[in-house]
Write a protein that holds these residues in place. Structure first.
Motif, PDB file in Angstrom:
ATOM      1  N   GLU A  91       2.913   8.298   4.725  1.00 43.97           N
ATOM      2  CA  GLU A  91       4.215   8.011   4.599  1.00 43.97           C
ATOM      3  C   GLU A  91       5.136   9.195   3.930  1.00 43.97           C
ATOM      4  O   GLU A  91       6.335   9.469   4.131  1.00 43.97           O
ATOM      5  CB  GLU A  91       4.344   6.896   3.712  1.00 43.97           C
ATOM      6  CG  GLU A  91       3.879   5.454   4.213  1.00 43.97           C
ATOM      7  CD  GLU A  91       4.352   5.016   5.588  1.00 43.97           C
ATOM      8  OE1 GLU A  91       5.504   5.596   6.354  1.00 43.97           O
ATOM      9  OE2 GLU A  91       4.082   3.852   5.861  1.00 43.97           O
TER      10      GLU A  91
ATOM     11  N   ARG B  30       9.669   6.966   9.065  1.00 48.85           N
ATOM     12  CA  ARG B  30       9.948   5.839   8.625  1.00 48.85           C
ATOM     13  C   ARG B  30      11.325   5.780   7.833  1.00 48.85           C
ATOM     14  O   ARG B  30      11.190   6.569   6.869  1.00 48.85           O
ATOM     15  CB  ARG B  30       8.979   4.973   8.143  1.00 48.85           C
ATOM     16  CG  ARG B  30       8.035   4.504   9.038  1.00 48.85           C
ATOM     17  CD  ARG B  30       6.822   3.758   8.528  1.00 48.85           C
ATOM     18  NE  ARG B  30       7.506   2.356   8.059  1.00 48.85           N
ATOM     19  CZ  ARG B  30       6.866   1.490   6.908  1.00 48.85           C
ATOM     20  NH1 ARG B  30       5.855   1.706   6.193  1.00 48.85           N
ATOM     21  NH2 ARG B  30       7.629   0.327   6.533  1.00 48.85           N
TER      22      ARG B  30
ATOM     23  N   VAL C 109       9.642   3.076   1.626  1.00 54.14           N
ATOM     24  CA  VAL C 109       8.999   4.416   1.696  1.00 54.14           C
ATOM     25  C   VAL C 109       9.743   5.453   1.187  1.00 54.14           C
ATOM     26  O   VAL C 109       9.379   6.564   1.048  1.00 54.14           O
ATOM     27  CB  VAL C 109       8.586   4.434   3.488  1.00 54.14           C
ATOM     28  CG1 VAL C 109       8.042   5.746   3.786  1.00 54.14           C
ATOM     29  CG2 VAL C 109       7.511   3.464   3.624  1.00 54.14           C
TER      30      VAL C 109
ATOM     31  N   ARG D 228       9.377   8.861  -1.231  1.00 51.91           N
ATOM     32  CA  ARG D 228       9.230  10.205  -0.794  1.00 51.91           C
ATOM     33  C   ARG D 228      10.439  11.192  -1.402  1.00 51.91           C
ATOM     34  O   ARG D 228       9.858  12.217  -1.631  1.00 51.91           O
ATOM     35  CB  ARG D 228       9.597  10.037   0.808  1.00 51.91           C
ATOM     36  CG  ARG D 228       9.415  11.258   1.582  1.00 51.91           C
ATOM     37  CD  ARG D 228      10.215  10.974   3.112  1.00 51.91           C
ATOM     38  NE  ARG D 228       9.224  10.003   3.666  1.00 51.91           N
ATOM     39  CZ  ARG D 228       9.755   9.071   4.631  1.00 51.91           C
ATOM     40  NH1 ARG D 228      10.869   9.477   4.948  1.00 51.91           N
ATOM     41  NH2 ARG D 228       9.151   8.290   5.165  1.00 51.91           N
TER      42      ARG D 228
ATOM     43  N   SER E  70       6.074  10.751   7.423  1.00 48.74           N
ATOM     44  CA  SER E  70       6.481   9.964   8.537  1.00 48.74           C
ATOM     45  C   SER E  70       8.029   9.811   8.516  1.00 48.74           C
ATOM     46  O   SER E  70       8.683  10.419   7.768  1.00 48.74           O
ATOM     47  CB  SER E  70       5.927   8.389   8.224  1.00 48.74           C
ATOM     48  OG  SER E  70       6.792   7.878   7.230  1.00 48.74           O
TER      49      SER E  70
ATOM     50  N   CYS F 136       1.990   8.497  -4.299  1.00 50.25           N
ATOM     51  CA  CYS F 136       1.926   7.312  -3.419  1.00 50.25           C
ATOM     52  C   CYS F 136       0.812   6.377  -4.320  1.00 50.25           C
ATOM     53  O   CYS F 136       0.950   5.150  -4.026  1.00 50.25           O
ATOM     54  CB  CYS F 136       0.984   7.888  -2.278  1.00 50.25           C
ATOM     55  SG  CYS F 136       1.890   9.077  -1.207  1.00 50.25           S
TER      56      CYS F 136
END
Length: 489
Positions: free
Chosen positions: A415, A420, A425, A429, A418, A406
């Motif tokens: 995130e 999303r 993002v 990830r 999350s 991050c």
């Protein structure tokens, strides 16, 4: 019957005396080596028979593997300790306990078998004289002492020493020490942790010095061996010969100087030898695993001599240097074996404690592949190098990976869990999932739970995707390499 009883009592008393001496010696070695090494290798030793005629003491261990390990690694230290404790002990022999001979050694597959830590082998170069302290050290002929009959390890040269930012100063200083012109700094003190190359440089200096000074006389030994030879010369009344011979060398190299502890008289003799050789423009090189000021039990005057020249650090090899070392070692194999780039990357990234373990891991992997006919692969490396890999792996957590990723991509920590699907993002990830699989022992389902309860198939997809992108996208490969360096530093 009475004679037999008396003989039995004498033998029992001798055994008790040996046991008492061993208790004291073992306790001292525990302080020196630390609890883990002592508990694993020294504690199982049992004093065996002692032959008063030959002065030979047998020390027994339960398996052939442990006997070989202790003999290779600690024989000088054990010999010195026993000779100091009992003057009648002249030789110490480490062997398998008679009651265990012929039994299978369940640890023969242990990959922690020690690599050669500078033990010389091979033939001596033409011209000069090389003395290895390997017997009584008097004024007798070399052959009578076993001196001059052993050469420098032919593989440990400057040509075979791979340089990088962590060791370039030490390598350049070592080359200057062996050059024709008088070195600017003397003595040279090489400081490095175990397995980082200081013994390699000592042998390389010896080779290069003989090449530039064909008639030179070289003396190379460990500090422990110096202590043994000093004690023997003292007991045998050969100190004049000892001093004369020691000060007649053109290049004196002492390895593992941290073991020159105790025996103030031996330290004083080394001090006077240093002064005498420096006054005559001779060359001296010392190596240790710590700085001179950090040596325990060493007289202050000797510390000042050791640090008066150049103290050159050999820092732990970074991942780039570890890759170069593996590639260099691979090119030297007489029977070429294909090692995929991902295996080289895996070894360089994972085996990071010292160079000796790194090269040992590669040697073991290639030997196994050649002997079994299997192809070298990442899976084979993970299966066959379990002990080395587990000893080198620092415990990196998924939380640490998420935090580092991050920060690198400048996304919010939330995130990672999350739902999303924005590319800005999703990609970080996926990179974090990939790193979690590479750097931790967690399973796919466990990793998925740490990323907002995702299914294991999502993690598998992410790992495969990043693996593929690294082969096709230089920017992605650069990002992952940078993150790996941050997490493993």
């Amino acid at each position: 019957m009475k004679g037999k009883a008396n003989g039995s009592r004498i033998e029992d008393q001798d055994a008790l005396d040996l046991a008492a001496d061993w208790a004291d010696i073992s306790q001292g070695l525990r302080k020196d080596l630390g609890h883990q090494l002592h508990s694993q290798w020294i504690k199982p030793i049992q004093p065996g028979t002692f032959c008063k005629e030959t002065g030979t003491l047998d020390l027994f261990l339960p398996t052939e593997f442990s006997a070989n390990w202790v003999s290779d690694r600690f024989s000088d230290r054990l010999s010195l300790a026993w000779k100091i404790a009992r003057p009648d002990v002249r030789h110490v022999r480490v062997a398998v306990h008679p009651g265990r001979r012929g039994m299978p050694d369940l640890r023969l597959g242990d990959s922690r078998r020690p690599a050669n830590d500078g033990a010389p082998s091979g033939s001596m170069p033409q011209g000069g004289q090389l003395s290895m302290a390997s017997g009584d050290f008097g004024g007798m002929a070399n052959d009578a002492l076993g001196l001059g009959t052993m050469g420098l390890d032919p593989s440990l040269t400057f040509t075979s020493f791979v340089t990088g930012g962590s060791n370039v100063l030490a390598c350049n200083a070592a080359q200057r020490m062996a050059a024709t012109e008088t070195p600017q700094f003397a003595p040279l003190y090489l400081k490095a942790a175990t397995g980082q190359g200081k013994t390699h440089l000592l042998h390389a200096i010896g080779h290069a010095f003989l090449a530039t000074h064909p008639r030179a006389r070289i003396f190379y030994c460990s500090a422990e061996r110096f202590m043994v030879e000093f004690v023997q010369a003292l007991r045998q009344g050969q100190m004049i010969e000892f001093k004369s011979r020691l000060r007649g060398f053109d290049l004196l190299m002492v390895d593992d100087i941290q073991f020159i502890i105790g025996k103030a008289s031996a330290q004083e003799e080394l001090l006077y030898t240093i002064d005498a050789l420096l006054a005559e423009g001779k060359r001296l090189v010392f190596a240790a695993d710590r700085a001179p000021q950090a040596l325990d039990g060493v007289e202050q005057r000797l510390l000042s001599r050791l640090s008066m020249g150049l103290v050159a650090d050999i820092m732990p090899a970074d991942i780039e240097l570890r890759r170069m070392i593996l590639e260099h070692r691979l090119a030297r194999f007489s029977s070429p074996t294909e090692v995929p780039s991902d295996v080289i990357e895996f070894l360089a990234r994972t085996i990071n404690r010292n160079v000796r373990e790194l090269v040992g891991g590669l040697n073991k992997l290639i030997a196994y592949a050649q002997l079994t006919g299997q192809a070298v692969s990442l899976q084979l490396a993970e299966e066959q190098l379990t002990d080395i890999l587990s000893a080198n792996r620092r415990r990196i957590t998924i939380d640490e990976i998420q935090r580092t990723v991050c920060q690198f991509y400048r996304v919010d920590r939330t995130e990672m869990a999350s739902k999303r699907r924005a590319r800005a993002v999703v990609r970080p990830r996926q990179v974090a999932m990939y790193l979690a699989k590479v750097l931790t022992p967690r399973s796919y389902p466990e990793i998925g739970r740490k990323f907002g309860g995702r299914d294991h198939s999502t993690v598998i997809h992410a790992v495969r995707l990043i693996e593929d992108l690294r082969t096709r996208d230089a920017d992605m490969d650069g990002d992952v390499r940078s993150l790996l360096r941050q997490l493993e530093s």
